[in-house]
Design a protein around this motif. Structure first.
Motif, PDB file in Angstrom:
ATOM      1  N   PHE A   1       0.814  -1.213   0.000  1.00  0.00           N
ATOM      2  CA  PHE A   1       0.000   0.000   0.000  1.00  0.00           C
ATOM      3  C   PHE A   1       0.847   1.262   0.000  1.00  0.00           C
ATOM      4  CE2 PHE A   1      -2.019   3.429   2.393  1.00  0.00           C
ATOM      5  CZ  PHE A   1      -3.127   3.658   1.610  1.00  0.00           C
ATOM      6  N   PHE A   2       1.803   1.369   0.930  1.00  0.00           N
ATOM      7  CA  PHE A   2       2.578   2.603   1.057  1.00  0.00           C
ATOM      8  C   PHE A   2       3.425   2.849  -0.201  1.00  0.00           C
ATOM      9  CE2 PHE A   2       1.801   1.281   5.448  1.00  0.00           C
ATOM     10  CZ  PHE A   2       1.207   2.430   5.945  1.00  0.00           C
ATOM     11  N   TYR A   3       3.984   1.782  -0.732  1.00  0.00           N
ATOM     12  CA  TYR A   3       4.781   1.931  -1.960  1.00  0.00           C
ATOM     13  C   TYR A   3       3.890   2.372  -3.120  1.00  0.00           C
ATOM     14  CZ  TYR A   3       7.640   0.693  -5.994  1.00  0.00           C
ATOM     15  OH  TYR A   3       8.319   0.723  -7.177  1.00  0.00           O
ATOM     16  N   SER A   4       2.707   1.780  -3.221  1.00  0.00           N
ATOM     17  CA  SER A   4       1.793   2.131  -4.307  1.00  0.00           C
ATOM     18  C   SER A   4       1.252   3.547  -4.135  1.00  0.00           C
ATOM     19  CB  SER A   4       0.632   1.133  -4.352  1.00  0.00           C
ATOM     20  OG  SER A   4       1.101  -0.176  -4.587  1.00  0.00           O
ATOM     21  N   ALA A   5       0.961   3.961  -2.865  1.00  0.00           N
ATOM     22  CA  ALA A   5       0.460   5.315  -2.613  1.00  0.00           C
ATOM     23  C   ALA A   5       1.511   6.361  -2.983  1.00  0.00           C
ATOM     24  CB  ALA A   5       0.056   5.458  -1.142  1.00  0.00           C
ATOM     25  N   LYS A   6       2.756   6.085  -2.629  1.00  0.00           N
ATOM     26  CA  LYS A   6       3.836   7.022  -2.961  1.00  0.00           C
ATOM     27  C   LYS A   6       3.975   7.158  -4.476  1.00  0.00           C
ATOM     28  CE  LYS A   6       8.063   5.751  -2.959  1.00  0.00           C
ATOM     29  NZ  LYS A   6       9.412   5.266  -2.582  1.00  0.00           N
TER      30      LYS A   6
END
Length: 307
Positions: free
Chosen positions: A249-254
């Motif tokens: 999630f965090f990688y995709s959001a960034k």
């Protein structure tokens, strides 16, 4: 007659040896020597076909065999056959051992480990050559390795008459060469001499092949295991690894934030590229609004003319 002569010449080149003085050509006695040299070895059990041990006075045989059978272990049988052929003075010309996979499945045993199960059947296609006088011995050794014999074909081809005919053709070629040598040197003589020499060379090559086939028998062997084997191979649980890294999630959001920022930049650059169109549209809109305002002012004046 010419066609018949050509056919006879081709047949001769395939089955015989050259008969010519001063060039080491073979006669019928040469063929007899090549097959009788190891005759003392012919002592085979009754389980082998008589074709494998065929020995007739004044006869010459080219022997071949084809064996198709099932064995307990293909690899062990292959090593044993190769060793037996070598001990009998022969050699292996081809050995194609392979495992034919019937099915392949992976079963997960934990979050990190899995088991790859292969069902396969091992088989081997071989070609062995060894002294013809010992064909029966080798076939007996091969027979001892079988679980089930699918087929066994043994051929003993009698080529005695072909060898006799080859001698006559050899004499003809020699005589032709002598006649050509007596002619005057011309282009035709050179051509005839060249053709006669070419035919001579072809027969010498055929001589080597026939002598080799008389001395060494060729056996084609196909072996396989009657039942499937199963191989269990420990591997990594790839499905769990895929799920572990499938989405972050965090990688995709960034990445989404960065991609959005670049998208805004592209939109701004796109608007800058079409500024003439925007300017024209702006002027049209300005004059349209200005015209609308004038119309609104004129309408009240037209409604009150007396005042």
């Amino acid at each position: 007659m010419k066609t018949t002569h050509i056919r006879l010449t081709i047949a001769t080149a395939l089955l015989l040896g050259i008969y010519s003085c001063k060039k080491g050509e073979a006669t019928a006695s040469d063929y007899e020597m090549s097959t009788s040299a190891d005759s003392a070895y012919v002592n085979v059990s009754d389980s082998v076909s008589s074709a494998a041990t065929m020995s007739v006075k004044d006869k010459q045989f080219i022997k071949t065999a084809d064996v198709n059978m099932e064995v307990k272990d293909v690899y062990d049988a292959t090593i044993s056959i190769e060793k037996s052929a070598q001990e009998l003075g022969g050699f292996v010309t081809n050995s194609n051992l392979q495992s034919r996979v019937i099915s392949e499945d992976t079963y997960n045993t934990s979050d990190e480990e899995a088991m790859l199960v292969k069902k396969y059947q091992t088989e081997n296609t071989m070609q062995v050559r060894f002294p013809s006088s010992r064909l029966g011995e080798l076939l007996t050794l091969i027979n001892d390795k079988k679980l089930f014999l699918n087929s066994r074909i043994i051929n003993a081809e009698d080529i005695t008459s072909n060898i006799k005919y080859a001698e006559l053709e050899g004499k003809r070629i020699k005589k032709t060469g002598e006649n050509i040598s007596e002619l005057k040197t011309t282009k035709d003589k050179v051509k005839m001499s060249d053709e006669n020499m070419s035919e001579n060379n072809s027969q010498q090559l055929a001589n080597l092949n026939v002598t080799d086939n008389l001395k060494y028998s060729t056996v084609d062997i196909y072996i396989k295991e009657p039942k499937l084997r199963i191989a269990e191979i420990a591997v990594i649980n790839s499905k769990n690894i895929d799920n572990k890294y499938k989405f972050n999630f965090f990688y995709s959001a960034k990445n989404a934030f960065v991609e959005g920022y670049y998208l805004i930049q592209k939109l701004i650059v796109g608007l800058i590229m079409i500024w003439p169109i925007l300017l024209i549209c702006g002027l049209i809109f300005y004059f349209y609004r200005k015209n609308q305002s004038k119309n609104k002012i004129q309408q009240p004046n037209q409604e009150n003319p007396a005042s």
